[in-house]
Design a protein around this motif. Structure first.
Motif, PDB file in Angstrom:
ATOM      1  N   UNK A 169       0.688  -1.333  -0.068  1.00 19.06           N
ATOM      2  CA  UNK A 169      -0.006   0.071  -0.010  1.00 19.06           C
ATOM      3  C   UNK A 169       0.757   1.184  -0.195  1.00 19.06           C
ATOM      4  N   UNK A 170       0.581   2.210  -0.945  1.00 19.96           N
ATOM      5  CA  UNK A 170       1.444   3.564  -0.915  1.00 19.96           C
ATOM      6  C   UNK A 170       0.277   4.445  -0.534  1.00 19.96           C
ATOM      7  N   UNK A 171       0.244   5.296   0.302  1.00 15.67           N
ATOM      8  CA  UNK A 171      -0.816   6.422   0.370  1.00 15.67           C
ATOM      9  C   UNK A 171      -0.320   7.658  -0.568  1.00 15.67           C
ATOM     10  N   UNK A 172      -1.435   7.965  -1.193  1.00 15.50           N
ATOM     11  CA  UNK A 172      -1.459   9.076  -2.125  1.00 15.50           C
ATOM     12  C   UNK A 172      -2.067  10.406  -1.810  1.00 15.50           C
ATOM     13  N   UNK A 173      -3.035  10.272  -0.945  1.00 19.09           N
ATOM     14  CA  UNK A 173      -3.686  11.370  -0.332  1.00 19.09           C
ATOM     15  C   UNK A 173      -4.744  11.076   0.671  1.00 19.09           C
ATOM     16  N   UNK A 174      -5.605  11.934   1.331  1.00 21.83           N
ATOM     17  CA  UNK A 174      -6.670  11.786   2.188  1.00 21.83           C
ATOM     18  C   UNK A 174      -7.931  12.279   1.509  1.00 21.83           C
ATOM     19  N   UNK A 175      -8.924  11.519   1.850  1.00 21.46           N
ATOM     20  CA  UNK A 175     -10.394  11.739   1.117  1.00 21.46           C
ATOM     21  C   UNK A 175     -10.819  12.726   2.190  1.00 21.46           C
ATOM     22  N   UNK A 176     -11.070  14.052   2.057  1.00 22.45           N
ATOM     23  CA  UNK A 176     -11.473  14.975   2.806  1.00 22.45           C
ATOM     24  C   UNK A 176     -12.732  14.905   3.419  1.00 22.45           C
ATOM     25  N   UNK A 177     -13.839  14.610   2.527  1.00 26.95           N
ATOM     26  CA  UNK A 177     -14.955  14.736   2.965  1.00 26.95           C
ATOM     27  C   UNK A 177     -15.704  13.538   3.792  1.00 26.95           C
ATOM     28  N   UNK A 178     -14.708  12.568   4.217  1.00 27.59           N
ATOM     29  CA  UNK A 178     -14.978  11.325   5.151  1.00 27.59           C
ATOM     30  C   UNK A 178     -14.909  11.705   6.473  1.00 27.59           C
ATOM     31  N   UNK A 179     -15.958  11.153   7.227  1.00 33.21           N
ATOM     32  CA  UNK A 179     -16.026  11.363   8.753  1.00 33.21           C
ATOM     33  C   UNK A 179     -14.930  10.719   9.560  1.00 33.21           C
ATOM     34  N   UNK A 180     -14.398   9.758   8.965  1.00 36.91           N
ATOM     35  CA  UNK A 180     -13.154   9.054   9.473  1.00 36.91           C
ATOM     36  C   UNK A 180     -12.148   8.785   8.717  1.00 36.91           C
ATOM     37  N   UNK A 181     -10.869   8.908   9.124  1.00 32.83           N
ATOM     38  CA  UNK A 181      -9.712   8.764   8.290  1.00 32.83           C
ATOM     39  C   UNK A 181      -9.899   7.613   7.245  1.00 32.83           C
ATOM     40  N   UNK A 182      -9.931   8.414   5.891  1.00 32.96           N
ATOM     41  CA  UNK A 182      -9.914   7.402   4.577  1.00 32.96           C
ATOM     42  C   UNK A 182      -9.046   7.945   3.884  1.00 32.96           C
ATOM     43  N   UNK A 183      -8.235   6.966   3.372  1.00 36.82           N
ATOM     44  CA  UNK A 183      -6.858   7.304   2.309  1.00 36.82           C
ATOM     45  C   UNK A 183      -6.979   6.564   1.181  1.00 36.82           C
ATOM     46  N   UNK A 184      -6.580   7.537   0.114  1.00 37.59           N
ATOM     47  CA  UNK A 184      -6.552   6.980  -1.364  1.00 37.59           C
ATOM     48  C   UNK A 184      -5.253   6.399  -1.216  1.00 37.59           C
ATOM     49  N   UNK A 185      -5.170   5.318  -1.929  1.00 35.99           N
ATOM     50  CA  UNK A 185      -3.959   4.665  -2.126  1.00 35.99           C
ATOM     51  C   UNK A 185      -3.817   4.080  -3.511  1.00 35.99           C
ATOM     52  N   UNK A 186      -2.600   3.429  -3.681  1.00 32.17           N
ATOM     53  CA  UNK A 186      -2.420   2.369  -4.732  1.00 32.17           C
ATOM     54  C   UNK A 186      -1.934   1.341  -4.081  1.00 32.17           C
ATOM     55  N   UNK A 187      -2.082   0.151  -4.595  1.00 33.77           N
ATOM     56  CA  UNK A 187      -1.798  -1.271  -4.031  1.00 33.77           C
ATOM     57  C   UNK A 187      -0.923  -2.028  -5.367  1.00 33.77           C
ATOM     58  N   UNK A 188       0.134  -2.592  -5.040  1.00 35.94           N
ATOM     59  CA  UNK A 188       1.061  -3.040  -6.164  1.00 35.94           C
ATOM     60  C   UNK A 188       1.419  -4.469  -5.495  1.00 35.94           C
ATOM     61  N   UNK A 189       1.351  -5.288  -6.551  1.00 39.50           N
ATOM     62  CA  UNK A 189       1.470  -6.920  -6.135  1.00 39.50           C
ATOM     63  C   UNK A 189       2.028  -7.706  -7.588  1.00 39.50           C
ATOM     64  N   UNK A 190       3.066  -8.226  -7.553  1.00 43.73           N
ATOM     65  CA  UNK A 190       3.364  -9.117  -8.805  1.00 43.73           C
ATOM     66  C   UNK A 190       2.901  -8.399 -10.015  1.00 43.73           C
ATOM     67  N   UNK A 191       3.510  -7.307 -10.289  1.00 44.10           N
ATOM     68  CA  UNK A 191       3.160  -6.561 -11.515  1.00 44.10           C
ATOM     69  C   UNK A 191       2.039  -5.923 -11.830  1.00 44.10           C
ATOM     70  N   UNK A 192       0.993  -6.175 -10.852  1.00 43.76           N
ATOM     71  CA  UNK A 192      -0.379  -5.555 -10.951  1.00 43.76           C
ATOM     72  C   UNK A 192      -0.533  -4.211  -9.932  1.00 43.76           C
ATOM     73  N   UNK A 193      -1.312  -3.099 -10.164  1.00 43.75           N
ATOM     74  CA  UNK A 193      -1.468  -2.203  -9.412  1.00 43.75           C
ATOM     75  C   UNK A 193      -3.150  -1.800  -9.566  1.00 43.75           C
ATOM     76  N   UNK A 194      -3.537  -1.460  -8.749  1.00 40.40           N
ATOM     77  CA  UNK A 194      -4.949  -0.888  -8.465  1.00 40.40           C
ATOM     78  C   UNK A 194      -5.038   0.313  -7.416  1.00 40.40           C
TER      79      UNK A 194
END
Length: 275
Positions: free
Chosen positions: A27-52
């Motif tokens: 997991x790599x944190x890219x930013x925070x979703x500001x309008x969420x009431x709890x901490x919600x972080x926008x991330x990318x996840x990479x594994x075995x050549x795949x990313x989402x």
């Protein structure tokens, strides 16, 4: 090094590639979703050549609630995904519980909404037009009101059934994500309470008979929620035995009544803000 393969939102239920990626990827944190009431972080996840892209909600960032035990919202989000998968409707994006940069939390596949039709509307009328269901009157300023309606859409109707099963206390318009002809629901942290807390915008079918499809799905849920059933076993790792039993009871009640639930009157029926 070649660029990682991008994994699009799934088009079928139970995507093992997405589950593996979200569970084991970095997991790599890219930013925070500001309008969420709890901490919600926008991330990318990479594994075995795949990313989402994904959303990571660490338990450490959850705000305490008076009516839910502290530190349980992430587990409830995953439990909602598990029930969604058991229905076969695939209404909740792939969601897992895992460790991350800020400790254990919920990680959910990011869905980029691509609206294909209008799902909610305010209309200056006393009754909805064909193809729409009434929710209730909403204030629109200057002492005026308008009728809040939602689409008479089979995808929304399935979601209304799922919400009744998981006892969703916060089904807002902003939690509806149409994408690629499918409809996803997100933000399921306040679910599975043992008391009736259903709050939703999807009251348009209240009191109407369940569809044959819904009755079939609920019948299958009843079986897998029995002691030793596959869904009951998965939920045992996420919610309390009393909450699992209450889920079974809600499924039984829906099948016995044969209708969509109606507002009970002891709890606000519509979340605020509604969108």
């Amino acid at each position: 090094m070649s660029a990682p393969e991008r994994i699009p939102p799934r088009s079928v239920t139970a995507d093992p590639v997405a589950v593996d990626l979200l569970t084991h990827g970095e997991l790599t944190v890219r930013g925070r979703i500001r309008d969420a009431s709890n901490a919600a972080l926008y991330c990318t996840v990479t594994h075995q050549g795949r990313e989402a892209a994904c959303v990571y909600k660490p338990v450490a960032g959850e705000q305490p609630l008076w009516d839910f035990p502290d530190g349980t919202l992430a587990q409830r989000e995953v439990a909602a995904y598990q029930v969604s998968e058991a229905t076969g409707w695939g209404l909740v994006p792939v969601t897992v519980l895992r460790d991350g940069p800020y400790g254990e939390g919920m990680v959910q596949q990011w869905i980029e909404a691509t609206p294909d039709t209008e799902l909610l509307a305010l209309v200056d009328a006393e009754e909805p037009e064909p193809g729409w269901k009434a929710i209730g009157l909403a204030e629109v300023g200057d002492g005026k009101t308008a009728l809040l309606v939602h689409a008479d859409d089979p995808r929304l109707r399935r979601l209304a059934v799922l919400d009744a099963v998981i006892n969703n206390a916060d089904r807002k318009g902003g939690h509806l994500l149409p994408a690629g002809g499918r409809l996803y629901g997100i933000d399921h942290g306040v679910t599975f309470h043992t008391e009736d807390k259903l709050r939703t915008l999807l009251w348009g079918w209240a009191g109407e008979p369940l569809t044959e499809e819904a009755r079939t799905v609920l019948g299958a849920l009843r079986e897998t929620l029995k002691d030793g059933g596959s869904l009951a076993t998965r939920l045992a790792e996420l919610i309390t035995p009393a909450e699992t039993e209450a889920t079974r009871a809600r499924v039984d009640a829906l099948l016995t009544a044969g209708t969509h639930p109606e507002p009970g009157g002891e709890w606000p029926a519509i979340p605020w803000p509604p969108v």
